[in-house]
Design an enzyme around this catalytic site. Structure first.
Site, PDB file in Angstrom:
ATOM      1  N   ARG A  50      41.770 -22.254  21.935  1.00 23.52           N
ATOM      2  CA  ARG A  50      40.368 -22.307  22.351  1.00 23.52           C
ATOM      3  C   ARG A  50      39.416 -22.004  21.196  1.00 23.52           C
ATOM      4  O   ARG A  50      38.353 -22.591  21.083  1.00 23.52           O
ATOM      5  CB  ARG A  50      40.176 -21.260  23.457  1.00 23.52           C
ATOM      6  N   ASP A  61      39.851 -24.925  26.636  1.00 26.20           N
ATOM      7  CA  ASP A  61      39.582 -23.603  27.201  1.00 26.20           C
ATOM      8  C   ASP A  61      40.423 -23.518  28.481  1.00 26.20           C
ATOM      9  O   ASP A  61      40.177 -24.265  29.430  1.00 26.20           O
ATOM     10  CB  ASP A  61      38.080 -23.508  27.504  1.00 26.20           C
ATOM     11  N   LEU A  62      41.401 -22.638  28.462  1.00 26.68           N
ATOM     12  CA  LEU A  62      42.336 -22.607  29.598  1.00 26.68           C
ATOM     13  C   LEU A  62      41.632 -22.213  30.896  1.00 26.68           C
ATOM     14  O   LEU A  62      42.118 -22.486  31.988  1.00 26.68           O
ATOM     15  CB  LEU A  62      43.488 -21.638  29.316  1.00 26.68           C
ATOM     16  N   LYS A  66      59.029 -14.576  28.432  1.00 28.25           N
ATOM     17  CA  LYS A  66      59.053 -13.314  29.159  1.00 28.25           C
ATOM     18  C   LYS A  66      57.836 -12.489  28.739  1.00 28.25           C
ATOM     19  O   LYS A  66      57.324 -12.734  27.636  1.00 28.25           O
ATOM     20  CB  LYS A  66      60.351 -12.570  28.918  1.00 28.25           C
ATOM     21  N   LYS A  87      70.804 -15.920  20.322  1.00 31.63           N
ATOM     22  CA  LYS A  87      71.326 -15.311  19.089  1.00 31.63           C
ATOM     23  C   LYS A  87      72.762 -15.754  18.858  1.00 31.63           C
ATOM     24  O   LYS A  87      73.579 -15.738  19.775  1.00 31.63           O
ATOM     25  CB  LYS A  87      71.240 -13.784  19.174  1.00 31.63           C
ATOM     26  N   HIS A 106      66.956  -8.690  28.411  1.00 29.39           N
ATOM     27  CA  HIS A 106      67.955  -8.763  27.340  1.00 29.39           C
ATOM     28  C   HIS A 106      69.241  -7.973  27.670  1.00 29.39           C
ATOM     29  O   HIS A 106      70.350  -8.480  27.521  1.00 29.39           O
ATOM     30  CB  HIS A 106      67.396  -8.220  26.027  1.00 29.39           C
ATOM     31  N   LYS A 121      62.495   2.275  21.194  1.00 30.32           N
ATOM     32  CA  LYS A 121      61.699   2.024  19.990  1.00 30.32           C
ATOM     33  C   LYS A 121      61.693   3.296  19.165  1.00 30.32           C
ATOM     34  O   LYS A 121      61.852   4.397  19.693  1.00 30.32           O
ATOM     35  CB  LYS A 121      60.274   1.642  20.380  1.00 30.32           C
TER      36      LYS A 121
HETATM   37  C1  BG6 Z   1      61.241  -8.648  22.706  1.00 30.87           C
HETATM   38  C2  BG6 Z   1      60.513  -7.409  23.134  1.00 30.87           C
HETATM   39  O1  BG6 Z   1      61.617  -9.396  23.824  1.00 30.87           O
HETATM   40  O2  BG6 Z   1      62.391  -8.303  21.959  1.00 30.87           O
HETATM   41  C3  BG6 Z   1      60.131  -6.571  21.926  1.00 30.87           C
HETATM   42  O3  BG6 Z   1      59.340  -7.762  23.858  1.00 30.87           O
HETATM   43  C4  BG6 Z   1      61.336  -6.289  21.066  1.00 30.87           C
HETATM   44  O4  BG6 Z   1      59.521  -5.340  22.328  1.00 30.87           O
HETATM   45  C5  BG6 Z   1      62.097  -7.581  20.763  1.00 30.87           C
HETATM   46  O5  BG6 Z   1      60.901  -5.690  19.871  1.00 30.87           O
HETATM   47  C6  BG6 Z   1      63.421  -7.283  20.068  1.00 30.87           C
HETATM   48  O6  BG6 Z   1      63.988  -8.480  19.661  1.00 30.87           O
HETATM   49  P1  BG6 Z   1      64.896  -8.566  18.342  1.00 30.87           P
HETATM   50  O7  BG6 Z   1      65.335  -9.990  18.304  1.00 30.87           O
HETATM   51  O8  BG6 Z   1      64.012  -8.171  17.197  1.00 30.87           O
HETATM   52  O9  BG6 Z   1      66.010  -7.593  18.538  1.00 30.87           O
END
Ligand code: BG6
Length: 487
Positions: A48, A91-92, A145, A179, A237, A337
């Protein structure tokens, strides 16, 4: 892989972080490799705030190029990559603008891919606007996601998108499935006869799956504070990795055979009784600390985060699978984290020998263990006991090592590159089907609800450590510990 199937790849959120760091670099790599993308294939970025194509190309040069290729940019390939890029200013918030997109796409050959690299609140409006101008035909839609916030909101999005696109047109991304090492897990389990007889409750004592990050929330404080680690990492994941580790051998590698088997695992997850959540799930939040010699601030002081936030940046949870193969075997999942290291790995702890003629040392830990390191340094390591040289029967832990970069020096592909090629070529196996996603939400929901209503702060941990002590205590109750605690 050679392809001659033409395509138009429409990128919504064309100036977003994901487009900049992952999607456009992955498309560039596929382009540079040659033969992976049809020559006539085009990328149409939608944004946009950018005036026109020239301004968008400037943006790509400035913001995307630095994220491209570890081995430097091939300028000729980069220039021809830019030739693939077109731009439509939309513009969405204004559905009429979609006629501009329809006109831009009219008469093009091949499949249309709509990649929604936007917040989930825009998924349904974009799909409806696409349908209003007839762009839902001959097309695929890619949803990033997080898809929803809980089971209800994810169902609402899936229902609305499902009225416009058939399930076979919907590609729900979980980049962990793209991966290389995750693919390798399938090869290891189903390409070798060696592991399968042992891959069950009779021989496996426990399994750990860890995705640890050193990074904090970076510039995503706002998003993350409304999300938390359970939604960001566990619901998708970690449960996807779990389902691949635990699934039955599929009949073939076609998309539904693999996804059917993963679904069976997700549906067999033992529901968590809300009264037990304190025993089987630990949530933590990082405080200030030191990572690799540098001081890092507390989560609550990160930009975009509420100072009194109760959002978790760490989760450890015990999962059980109610089927014949896995009944009674605890699976410990963990993510966080600002932990001590960046590592993703799966640890399969086999049972000790039932009787040791070799003395007590044969019953010690450090052997009968398979460690599958997903990142960094992809390796598979089988720990065994061996006799130490010299007098007497003294045993020591040794390992058989399979380091992938020693066997395969080239050809590695980033997750996004593989997944984008799969979308363009119509391969669904590595994308999450709606029923899998629902089963995963259903399982995490009692934890989400309990944490939301209990209104207790998460357990603190210092940045640069392995999370709250309670995560270790949870394993200690089962007579085990996290892998790094043994070393
Ligand atoms: C994402 C998360 O899906 O995956 C992030 O939203 C995270 O918070 C990331 O850092 C980690 O992915 P990777 O491939 O770096 O291990």
């Amino acid at each position: 892989m050679q392809t001659d199937s033409s395509f138009t790849f429409v990128l919504f959120g064309g100036t977003g972080d994901l487009s900049m760091r992952k999607i456009l670099p992955a498309l560039y790599e596929a382009h540079r490799a040659g033969g992976m993308l049809a020559d006539s294939g085009k990328i149409v970025a939608v944004a946009r705030h950018i005036a026109d194509r020239a301004a968008y190309i400037d943006w790509v040069n400035e913001h995307v190029k630095p994220h491209v290729s570890k081995n430097g940019v091939d300028e000729t390939a980069w220039a021809s990559f830019l030739d693939r890029i077109e731009f439509v200013k939309i513009d969405l918030g204004n559905p009429e603008d979609f006629t501009l997109l329809r006109d831009a796409l009219s008469g093009r050959p091949g499949i249309r891919v709509f990649y929604l690299a936007t917040g989930p609140s825009l998924f349904v409006p974009i799909c409806r606007a696409l349908a209003s101008v007839g762009l839902n035909e001959n097309s695929r839609i890619v949803l990033e996601k997080p898809l929803g916030y809980d089971l209800k909101s994810s169902n609402a999005i899936n229902d609305a998108v499902g009225e416009i696109f058939a399930e076979e047109q919907i590609y729900r991304i979980d980049h962990y499935l793209g991966k290389e090492p995750v693919q390798n897990l399938l090869a290891l389990r189903f390409g070798n006869v060696l592991f399968e007889p042992l891959w069950r409750r009779e021989w496996v004592e426990s399994i750990q799956i860890t995705i640890a990050e050193e990074l904090g929330v970076e510039a995503r404080g706002d998003f993350y504070d409304n999300t938390g680690a359970l939604r960001d990492m566990v619901q998708n994941h970690l449960l996807q990795l779990l389902s691949i580790v635990a699934m039955e051998p599929p009949h073939s590698m076609d998309s539904d055979s693999v996804r059917d088997e993963k679904l069976r695992v997700l549906r067999a997850l033992k529901p968590i009784d809300p009264r037990d959540i304190g025993k089987v799930a630990v949530r933590g939040q990082y405080h200030a600390g030191v990572i690799r010699g540098s001081a890092v601030p507390a989560y609550a002081t990160e930009p975009g985060v509420k100072p009194d936030s109760n959002t978790e940046t760490f989760v450890a949870v015990k999962v059980e699978i109610e089927n014949w193969r896995w009944a009674g075997v605890p699976f410990f999942l963990r993510t966080g984290k600002r932990l001590a290291d960046r590592v993703a790995e799966i640890v399969v702890n086999f049972r000790a020998v039932p009787h040791s003629a070799l003395g007590a040392s044969a019953l010690r830990g450090g052997a009968n263990r398979l460690v599958i390191r997903l990142q960094p340094n992809e390796t598979i390591r089988l720990y065994c006991l061996a006799k130490q040289p010299g007098e007497g029967m003294n045993l020591a832990s040794v390992h058989l090592d399979l380091a992938f970069d020693r066997f395969f020096r080239e050809g590695q592909m980033e997750a996004y590159q593989r997944l984008l090629l799969d979308v363009i070529n119509g391969r669904l196996a590595l994308f999450v089907r709606r029923d899998e996603q629902e089963a995963a939400w259903r399982w995490v929901e009692p934890i989400l609800n309990e944490w939301a209503t209990a209104n207790k702060p998460p357990k603190p941990y210092a940045a640069g450590t392995w999370g709250p002590a309670a995560a270790s205590a949870m394993l200690a109750q089962h007579g085990t510990c996290w892998l790094e605690e043994e070393n």
